[in-house]
Design a protein around this motif. Structure first.
Motif, PDB file in Angstrom:
ATOM      1  N   ALA A   1       0.832  -1.200   0.000  1.00 37.71           N
ATOM      2  CA  ALA A   1       0.000   0.000   0.000  1.00 37.71           C
ATOM      3  C   ALA A   1       0.865   1.249   0.000  1.00 37.71           C
ATOM      4  O   ALA A   1       1.887   1.307   0.688  1.00 37.71           O
ATOM      5  CB  ALA A   1      -0.915   0.001   1.223  1.00 37.71           C
ATOM      6  N   VAL A   2       0.459   2.242  -0.777  1.00 34.10           N
ATOM      7  CA  VAL A   2       1.150   3.531  -0.772  1.00 34.10           C
ATOM      8  C   VAL A   2       0.734   4.340   0.449  1.00 34.10           C
ATOM      9  O   VAL A   2       1.541   5.004   1.078  1.00 34.10           O
ATOM     10  CB  VAL A   2       0.826   4.314  -2.060  1.00 34.10           C
ATOM     11  N   LYS A   3      -0.555   4.252   0.797  1.00 33.31           N
ATOM     12  CA  LYS A   3      -1.098   4.980   1.930  1.00 33.31           C
ATOM     13  C   LYS A   3      -2.062   4.102   2.700  1.00 33.31           C
ATOM     14  O   LYS A   3      -2.617   3.137   2.169  1.00 33.31           O
ATOM     15  CB  LYS A   3      -1.854   6.228   1.454  1.00 33.31           C
ATOM     16  N   LYS A   4      -2.277   4.455   3.946  1.00 29.90           N
ATOM     17  CA  LYS A   4      -3.291   3.799   4.747  1.00 29.90           C
ATOM     18  C   LYS A   4      -4.653   4.445   4.484  1.00 29.90           C
ATOM     19  O   LYS A   4      -4.749   5.603   4.094  1.00 29.90           O
ATOM     20  CB  LYS A   4      -2.969   3.919   6.243  1.00 29.90           C
ATOM     21  N   TRP A   5      -5.711   3.669   4.696  1.00 23.11           N
ATOM     22  CA  TRP A   5      -7.056   4.219   4.793  1.00 23.11           C
ATOM     23  C   TRP A   5      -7.392   4.223   6.276  1.00 23.11           C
ATOM     24  O   TRP A   5      -7.164   3.235   6.978  1.00 23.11           O
ATOM     25  CB  TRP A   5      -8.053   3.333   4.041  1.00 23.11           C
ATOM     26  N   SER A   6      -7.914   5.326   6.761  1.00 21.47           N
ATOM     27  CA  SER A   6      -8.220   5.386   8.188  1.00 21.47           C
ATOM     28  C   SER A   6      -9.390   6.317   8.442  1.00 21.47           C
ATOM     29  O   SER A   6      -9.624   7.278   7.700  1.00 21.47           O
ATOM     30  CB  SER A   6      -7.000   5.864   8.987  1.00 21.47           C
ATOM     31  N   TYR A   7     -10.122   5.995   9.499  1.00 27.36           N
ATOM     32  CA  TYR A   7     -11.207   6.858   9.956  1.00 27.36           C
ATOM     33  C   TYR A   7     -10.980   7.139  11.433  1.00 27.36           C
ATOM     34  O   TYR A   7     -10.812   6.221  12.229  1.00 27.36           O
ATOM     35  CB  TYR A   7     -12.574   6.208   9.748  1.00 27.36           C
ATOM     36  N   ALA A   8     -10.963   8.414  11.815  1.00 24.75           N
ATOM     37  CA  ALA A   8     -10.693   8.804  13.200  1.00 24.75           C
ATOM     38  C   ALA A   8     -11.693   9.851  13.678  1.00 24.75           C
ATOM     39  O   ALA A   8     -11.355  10.759  14.421  1.00 24.75           O
ATOM     40  CB  ALA A   8      -9.266   9.323  13.338  1.00 24.75           C
ATOM     41  N   PHE A   9     -12.945   9.718  13.196  1.00 25.73           N
ATOM     42  CA  PHE A   9     -14.020  10.613  13.627  1.00 25.73           C
ATOM     43  C   PHE A   9     -13.686  12.083  13.330  1.00 25.73           C
ATOM     44  O   PHE A   9     -13.815  12.947  14.177  1.00 25.73           O
ATOM     45  CB  PHE A   9     -14.340  10.403  15.107  1.00 25.73           C
ATOM     46  N   GLU A  10     -13.240  12.321  12.105  1.00 20.94           N
ATOM     47  CA  GLU A  10     -12.891  13.649  11.594  1.00 20.94           C
ATOM     48  C   GLU A  10     -11.659  14.254  12.250  1.00 20.94           C
ATOM     49  O   GLU A  10     -11.419  15.465  12.136  1.00 20.94           O
ATOM     50  CB  GLU A  10     -14.062  14.633  11.712  1.00 20.94           C
ATOM     51  N   ARG A  11     -10.855  13.456  12.939  1.00 20.66           N
ATOM     52  CA  ARG A  11      -9.612  13.983  13.475  1.00 20.66           C
ATOM     53  C   ARG A  11      -8.627  14.201  12.321  1.00 20.66           C
ATOM     54  O   ARG A  11      -8.669  13.504  11.313  1.00 20.66           O
ATOM     55  CB  ARG A  11      -9.023  13.006  14.491  1.00 20.66           C
ATOM     56  N   TYR A  12      -7.715  15.144  12.505  1.00 22.22           N
ATOM     57  CA  TYR A  12      -6.804  15.556  11.424  1.00 22.22           C
ATOM     58  C   TYR A  12      -5.916  14.424  10.921  1.00 22.22           C
ATOM     59  O   TYR A  12      -5.355  14.502   9.818  1.00 22.22           O
ATOM     60  CB  TYR A  12      -5.929  16.722  11.902  1.00 22.22           C
ATOM     61  N   THR A  13      -5.758  13.346  11.694  1.00 25.13           N
ATOM     62  CA  THR A  13      -4.861  12.252  11.326  1.00 25.13           C
ATOM     63  C   THR A  13      -5.462  11.278  10.314  1.00 25.13           C
ATOM     64  O   THR A  13      -4.741  10.465   9.743  1.00 25.13           O
ATOM     65  CB  THR A  13      -4.459  11.455  12.578  1.00 25.13           C
ATOM     66  N   GLU A  14      -6.762  11.329  10.095  1.00 26.64           N
ATOM     67  CA  GLU A  14      -7.383  10.308   9.248  1.00 26.64           C
ATOM     68  C   GLU A  14      -7.126  10.553   7.767  1.00 26.64           C
ATOM     69  O   GLU A  14      -6.835  11.681   7.344  1.00 26.64           O
ATOM     70  CB  GLU A  14      -8.890  10.241   9.515  1.00 26.64           C
ATOM     71  N   TYR A  15      -7.256   9.471   6.980  1.00 30.59           N
ATOM     72  CA  TYR A  15      -7.123   9.581   5.519  1.00 30.59           C
ATOM     73  C   TYR A  15      -8.076   8.574   4.897  1.00 30.59           C
ATOM     74  O   TYR A  15      -7.840   7.363   4.941  1.00 30.59           O
ATOM     75  CB  TYR A  15      -5.686   9.311   5.064  1.00 30.59           C
ATOM     76  N   ASN A  16      -9.161   9.073   4.354  1.00 31.72           N
ATOM     77  CA  ASN A  16     -10.177   8.216   3.750  1.00 31.72           C
ATOM     78  C   ASN A  16     -10.721   8.888   2.498  1.00 31.72           C
ATOM     79  O   ASN A  16     -10.090   9.796   1.956  1.00 31.72           O
ATOM     80  CB  ASN A  16     -11.287   7.933   4.776  1.00 31.72           C
TER      81      ASN A  16
ATOM     82  N   ARG B   1     -15.108  19.801  10.321  1.00 36.10           N
ATOM     83  CA  ARG B   1     -14.581  19.139  11.519  1.00 36.10           C
ATOM     84  C   ARG B   1     -13.115  18.763  11.341  1.00 36.10           C
ATOM     85  O   ARG B   1     -12.325  18.855  12.286  1.00 36.10           O
ATOM     86  CB  ARG B   1     -15.423  17.895  11.830  1.00 36.10           C
ATOM     87  N   PHE B   2     -12.760  18.337  10.145  1.00 31.77           N
ATOM     88  CA  PHE B   2     -11.372  17.989   9.842  1.00 31.77           C
ATOM     89  C   PHE B   2     -10.480  19.223   9.964  1.00 31.77           C
ATOM     90  O   PHE B   2      -9.398  19.181  10.569  1.00 31.77           O
ATOM     91  CB  PHE B   2     -11.313  17.404   8.432  1.00 31.77           C
ATOM     92  N   LEU B   3     -10.928  20.335   9.409  1.00 34.29           N
ATOM     93  CA  LEU B   3     -10.197  21.599   9.494  1.00 34.29           C
ATOM     94  C   LEU B   3     -10.081  22.059  10.940  1.00 34.29           C
ATOM     95  O   LEU B   3      -9.007  22.484  11.387  1.00 34.29           O
ATOM     96  CB  LEU B   3     -10.908  22.667   8.662  1.00 34.29           C
ATOM     97  N   ALA B   4     -11.170  21.955  11.693  1.00 36.75           N
ATOM     98  CA  ALA B   4     -11.164  22.385  13.093  1.00 36.75           C
ATOM     99  C   ALA B   4     -10.211  21.534  13.929  1.00 36.75           C
ATOM    100  O   ALA B   4      -9.515  22.051  14.816  1.00 36.75           O
ATOM    101  CB  ALA B   4     -12.577  22.308  13.668  1.00 36.75           C
ATOM    102  N   SER B   5     -10.147  20.240  13.650  1.00 38.50           N
ATOM    103  CA  SER B   5      -9.243  19.358  14.380  1.00 38.50           C
ATOM    104  C   SER B   5      -7.794  19.758  14.135  1.00 38.50           C
ATOM    105  O   SER B   5      -6.988  19.855  15.072  1.00 38.50           O
ATOM    106  CB  SER B   5      -9.465  17.902  13.964  1.00 38.50           C
TER     107      SER B   5
END
Length: 301
Positions: free
Chosen positions: A201-216, A243-247
């Motif tokens: 994989a080049v990148k991970k897929w992740s969900y973190a409840f709109e936290r800035y660390t996620e990538y989906n 929410r992503f921006l606010a995080s």
């Protein structure tokens, strides 16, 4: 050179999608005042998620689920009837469950072994394809070199719309790029997510409840808007984006503030490594946000 004497290049369109070559002087004036180019071959797509009785309902008040982007290659079929449409979205290579911290290796357009095998097992049972839609014939490669997003050319809408409207991105008047230039940038961004090795994989897929660390699929689109420097007129209404921006904004500073169950404000220190990562994301998302605000101001003028 002022707007009053500026002539739009061939192929530029006004806010209702008519070309300069078709326009009269008053239409040209409207383009100049707006100072915008609507990229009508590119569609930003959102899939609603409200499910009632096993059916996906067309509820535009519900926060969208999957995000992806489409490129129309057959200009004679701008109504969405084109059989092959280039499209890109970001998926996990396998279900990203709670036990896996909602994280998995990522793949473009769900074109990975797990979902291809799942589709094969469901053949003849009426199940929808979950893996990327494969290209079968050599001549179809004029449309895309890669399988399409499983949802492409499906039903989608813009936020808070009851008309099933299509969301096209915009360029500003001082941007010299053509629509073809932007499409090539979108392709390059998508291709950067593809590994030549099947199981790498080049990148991970992740969900973190709109936290800035996620990538989906949501943040895939947000980062694409940044990399291609596009303006999205509806992103300011997007709860996921805000929410992503606010995080990112909360974690980029030395301290962040939260509340406990009793409503008391708690001051927490952000480690330097976290601040650095959050600040990089914040700067990108702020550009996306600023472009959207600038676009909104122009459209209101």
């Amino acid at each position: 050179m002022g707007f009053e004497t500026w002539t739009p290049p061939p192929g530029w369109v006004d806010v209702v999608g008519r070309t300069v070559s078709d326009s009269q002087d008053n239409l040209r004036k409207q383009i100049v005042i707006a100072g915008l180019k609507e990229l009508t071959r590119i569609r930003i797509c959102h899939l609603p998620t409200l499910i009632l009785g096993g059916r996906i309902e067309w509820d535009t008040e519900t926060a969208p689920g999957h995000y992806w982007i489409e490129i129309i290659n057959d200009l004679s079929k701008m109504d969405g009837s084109e059989g092959f449409i280039e499209s890109y979205g970001w998926y996990p290579k396998e279900p990203a469950t709670f036990l896996k911290n909602f994280t998995a290796d990522g793949c473009l357009n769900n074109d990975c072994k797990y979902f291809r095998d799942k589709d094969r097992k469901g053949e003849g049972e009426g199940e929808p394809n979950e893996a990327g839609r494969a290209i079968i014939k050599e001549e179809d490669k004029i449309y895309s070199l890669y399988p399409f997003d499983p949802h492409h050319n499906g039903r989608y809408t813009i936020p808070n719309s009851d008309k099933g409207e299509v969301n096209h991105p915009y360029l500003f008047v001082n941007d010299p790029r053509t629509e073809e230039d932007v499409i090539e940038e979108i392709r390059n961004f998508a291709i950067s997510h593809i590994s030549e090795e099947e199981n790498k994989a080049v990148k991970k897929w992740s969900y973190a409840f709109e936290r800035y660390t996620e990538y989906n699929c949501h943040t895939f689109l947000f980062n694409l808007l940044y990399e291609a420097n596009l303006a999205d007129r509806y992103i300011l209404k997007d709860v996921h984006f805000m929410r992503f921006l606010a995080s990112a904004s909360d974690y980029k500073d030395e301290y962040r503030y939260t509340t406990d169950y009793h409503g008391h404000v708690i001051k927490l220190k952000n480690p330097e490594s976290i601040r650095k990562q959050a600040n990089e994301i914040y700067k990108k998302m702020k550009q996306v946000n600023d472009n959207a605000k600038k676009l909104a101001d122009i459209l209101k003028a």
